[in-house]
Design an enzyme around this catalytic site. Structure first.
Site, PDB file in Angstrom:
ATOM      1  N   ASP A 224       0.859  -1.179   0.000  1.00 39.94           N
ATOM      2  CA  ASP A 224       0.000   0.000   0.000  1.00 39.94           C
ATOM      3  C   ASP A 224       0.906   1.243   0.000  1.00 39.94           C
ATOM      4  O   ASP A 224       1.901   1.289   0.732  1.00 39.94           O
ATOM      5  CB  ASP A 224      -0.830  -0.071   1.293  1.00 39.94           C
ATOM      6  N   ILE A 225       0.578   2.214  -0.841  1.00 42.91           N
ATOM      7  CA  ILE A 225       1.397   3.442  -0.882  1.00 42.91           C
ATOM      8  C   ILE A 225       1.114   4.253   0.390  1.00 42.91           C
ATOM      9  O   ILE A 225      -0.055   4.449   0.749  1.00 42.91           O
ATOM     10  CB  ILE A 225       1.086   4.265  -2.142  1.00 42.91           C
ATOM     11  N   GLU A 267      -4.993   2.381  -3.835  1.00 46.96           N
ATOM     12  CA  GLU A 267      -3.522   2.454  -3.838  1.00 46.96           C
ATOM     13  C   GLU A 267      -2.953   1.184  -3.212  1.00 46.96           C
ATOM     14  O   GLU A 267      -1.916   1.197  -2.588  1.00 46.96           O
ATOM     15  CB  GLU A 267      -2.997   3.714  -3.127  1.00 46.96           C
TER      16      GLU A 267
HETATM   17  N1  LIG Z   1      -5.273   9.601  -7.664  1.00 50.68           N
HETATM   18  C1  LIG Z   1      -5.963   8.525  -7.276  1.00 50.68           C
HETATM   19  N2  LIG Z   1      -6.297   8.400  -5.966  1.00 50.68           N
HETATM   20  C2  LIG Z   1      -6.981   7.297  -5.574  1.00 50.68           C
HETATM   21  C3  LIG Z   1      -7.358   6.305  -6.477  1.00 50.68           C
HETATM   22  N3  LIG Z   1      -8.035   5.355  -5.804  1.00 50.68           N
HETATM   23  C4  LIG Z   1      -8.052   5.729  -4.511  1.00 50.68           C
HETATM   24  N4  LIG Z   1      -7.403   6.911  -4.352  1.00 50.68           N
HETATM   25  C5  LIG Z   1      -7.182   7.687  -3.152  1.00 50.68           C
HETATM   26  O1  LIG Z   1      -6.293   7.009  -2.308  1.00 50.68           O
HETATM   27  C6  LIG Z   1      -6.430   7.563  -1.019  1.00 50.68           C
HETATM   28  C7  LIG Z   1      -6.298   6.487   0.014  1.00 50.68           C
HETATM   29  O2  LIG Z   1      -6.275   7.105   1.244  1.00 50.68           O
HETATM   30  P1  LIG Z   1      -6.181   6.322   2.590  1.00 50.68           P
HETATM   31  O3  LIG Z   1      -6.953   5.037   2.504  1.00 50.68           O
HETATM   32  O4  LIG Z   1      -6.570   7.263   3.675  1.00 50.68           O
HETATM   33  O5  LIG Z   1      -4.709   5.898   2.686  1.00 50.68           O
HETATM   34  P2  LIG Z   1      -3.376   6.751   2.818  1.00 50.68           P
HETATM   35  O6  LIG Z   1      -3.575   8.222   2.711  1.00 50.68           O
HETATM   36  O7  LIG Z   1      -2.441   6.154   1.843  1.00 50.68           O
HETATM   37  O8  LIG Z   1      -2.905   6.422   4.295  1.00 50.68           O
HETATM   38  P3  LIG Z   1      -2.135   5.155   4.749  1.00 50.68           P
HETATM   39  O9  LIG Z   1      -2.627   3.982   3.969  1.00 50.68           O
HETATM   40  O10 LIG Z   1      -2.407   5.008   6.215  1.00 50.68           O
HETATM   41  O11 LIG Z   1      -0.671   5.409   4.498  1.00 50.68           O
HETATM   42  C8  LIG Z   1      -7.795   8.253  -0.991  1.00 50.68           C
HETATM   43  O12 LIG Z   1      -7.594   9.637  -0.917  1.00 50.68           O
HETATM   44  C9  LIG Z   1      -8.422   7.884  -2.328  1.00 50.68           C
HETATM   45  O13 LIG Z   1      -9.197   8.935  -2.848  1.00 50.68           O
HETATM   46  C10 LIG Z   1      -7.005   6.485  -7.865  1.00 50.68           C
HETATM   47  O14 LIG Z   1      -7.303   5.664  -8.745  1.00 50.68           O
HETATM   48  N5  LIG Z   1      -6.313   7.605  -8.197  1.00 50.68           N
END
Ligand SMILES: Nc1nc2c(ncn2[C@@H]2O[C@H](COP(=O)(O)OP(=O)(O)OP(=O)(O)O)[C@@H](O)[C@H]2O)c(=O)[nH]1
Length: 352
Positions: A224-225, A267
């Protein structure tokens, strides 16, 4: 995604329609040619013959106009078959043949040849039929007038049937091609993640279950990013997409052949490796460090990206891929709450 698919199917339907109407046009033109030819050959020897020719010409003309004006757009495909049969019945009915069986024979066998052997085989068979008729009736000087009539009718029957069969087969081939390319397009859309071009969740799990059922070592990495929301919020969603693409590209480069990589969430990614825990851990660590070192450039921006990884290797307690995933997810959850940017090894099933 759905738009591309509908668009493709619409193209296929359009193609099928245009082929269908092309076949209709040919049938109608042939009907006209046959009527004119029969009229010239038999010079309207009876009232019945005159009425038949007049009816055939009128129907062909009306249908042709209807076709040109798109009135037939919504008629079922079977109409072209009806008109084909109609044309050939006319050919036989109008022929003052002592043995119309000859024309019927060529009609049936040529259609069969195109149907069973395809276009090339059908054309070769038609050429063989023409040769047979030429050999039977030549030289013309030795033939009676009735035999010459029969000769012309047989050649016309072979010629008309071959053209109709050719256009049908050609239409079928085009239709099959259009449908199979639509199917592969649908298959692609159903299995591939539209943004990154790697396996989507559906394909990852269906392929992953197959691999899980095979014997041998198998390890699952969920990754996970880190703080991806922050990347989106700071640089915008489009930049977030670019980061997802460049992280995927790097993973694809680093992973060896045989590794199954899929985007299983926004992500979140999963990697299935047919290796033991030690090797999988080394690969996971290498990926983590490569991604952390890489300066992700999006336009003129440099974005620091790190990932967290959870790793589970199949043990005696893992009955399914979902068991493995559940352990890898727990490990990922742990590392996410203990500093991120690291690899966590899942506890064995017995310790959970
Ligand atoms: N640009 C983009 N963002 C995405 C996509 N799918 C999901 N996201 C975003 O990915 C983010 C995931 O956020 P979180 O689940 O809070 O995870 P995080 O900010 O990486 O926090 P941690 O996992 O705790 O490190 C959200 O803001 C979603 O809107 C996509 O296809 N493109």
């Amino acid at each position: 995604m759905a738009f591309g698919c509908n668009h493709n199917l619409a193209n296929a339907k359009e193609l099928v329609h245009s082929d269908h109407f092309q076949v209709l046009r040919i049938c109608l033109i042939l009907t006209g040619v046959v009527c004119a030819g029969m009229a010239a050959l038999f010079s309207f020897q009876s009232v019945w013959l005159s009425l038949s020719v007049a009816t055939a010409s009128a129907v062909a003309l009306i249908l042709f106009i209807a076709l040109q004006r798109d009135w037939l757009k919504f008629l079922p495909a079977s109409i072209s078959l009806l008109i084909t049969v109609y044309s050939v019945i006319h050919l036989l009915a109008l022929a003052d043949l002592s043995e119309p069986v000859g024309a019927a024979y060529y009609f049936c066998t040529i259609l069969g040849a195109f149907f069973f052997l395809g276009i090339t085989g059908g054309l070769i068979y038609s050429a063989a039929c023409v040769l047979a008729v030429l050999l039977l009736y030549l030289p013309p000087a030795l033939q009676s007038a009735a035999a010459m009539n029969e000769f012309y009718v047989l050649l016309t029957a072979i010629f008309c049937t071959s053209i109709i069969a050719y256009y049908y087969e050609h239409a079928v081939e085009k239709r099959t091609y259009a449908l199979s390319s639509s199917l592969s397009q649908l298959d692609y859309l159903a299995n591939v993640d539209y943004l990154t071009g790697i396996a989507n969740r559906r394909y990852f799990f269906s392929e992953g279950r197959k691999q899980f059922s095979e014997p041998g070592a198998i390890s699952l990495i969920t990754l996970d990013i880190d703080d991806f929301k922050k990347i989106n919020d700071t640089y915008g969603h489009a930049t977030g997409d670019q980061v997802l693409i460049s992280v995927t590209r790097l993973m694809k480069c680093r992973l060896r052949k045989g590794a199954l990589l899929g985007r299983t969430g926004g992500e979140e990614f999963c990697i299935l490796l047919k290796v033991d825990r030690k090797t999988a851990q080394a690969r996971a660590e290498a990926l983590r460090s490569d991604i952390a070192k890489l300066n992700h450039r999006v336009g003129d921006k440099k974005i620091a990206v790190t990932i967290s990884l959870g790793l589970a290797t199949r043990g005696p307690g893992d009955k399914s891929l979902e068991d493995l995933l559940s352990r890898a997810d727990k490990a990922l959850y742990d590392i996410k709450h203990h500093g991120k940017n690291g690899v966590a090894i899942a506890k064995p099933q017995s310790a959970i």
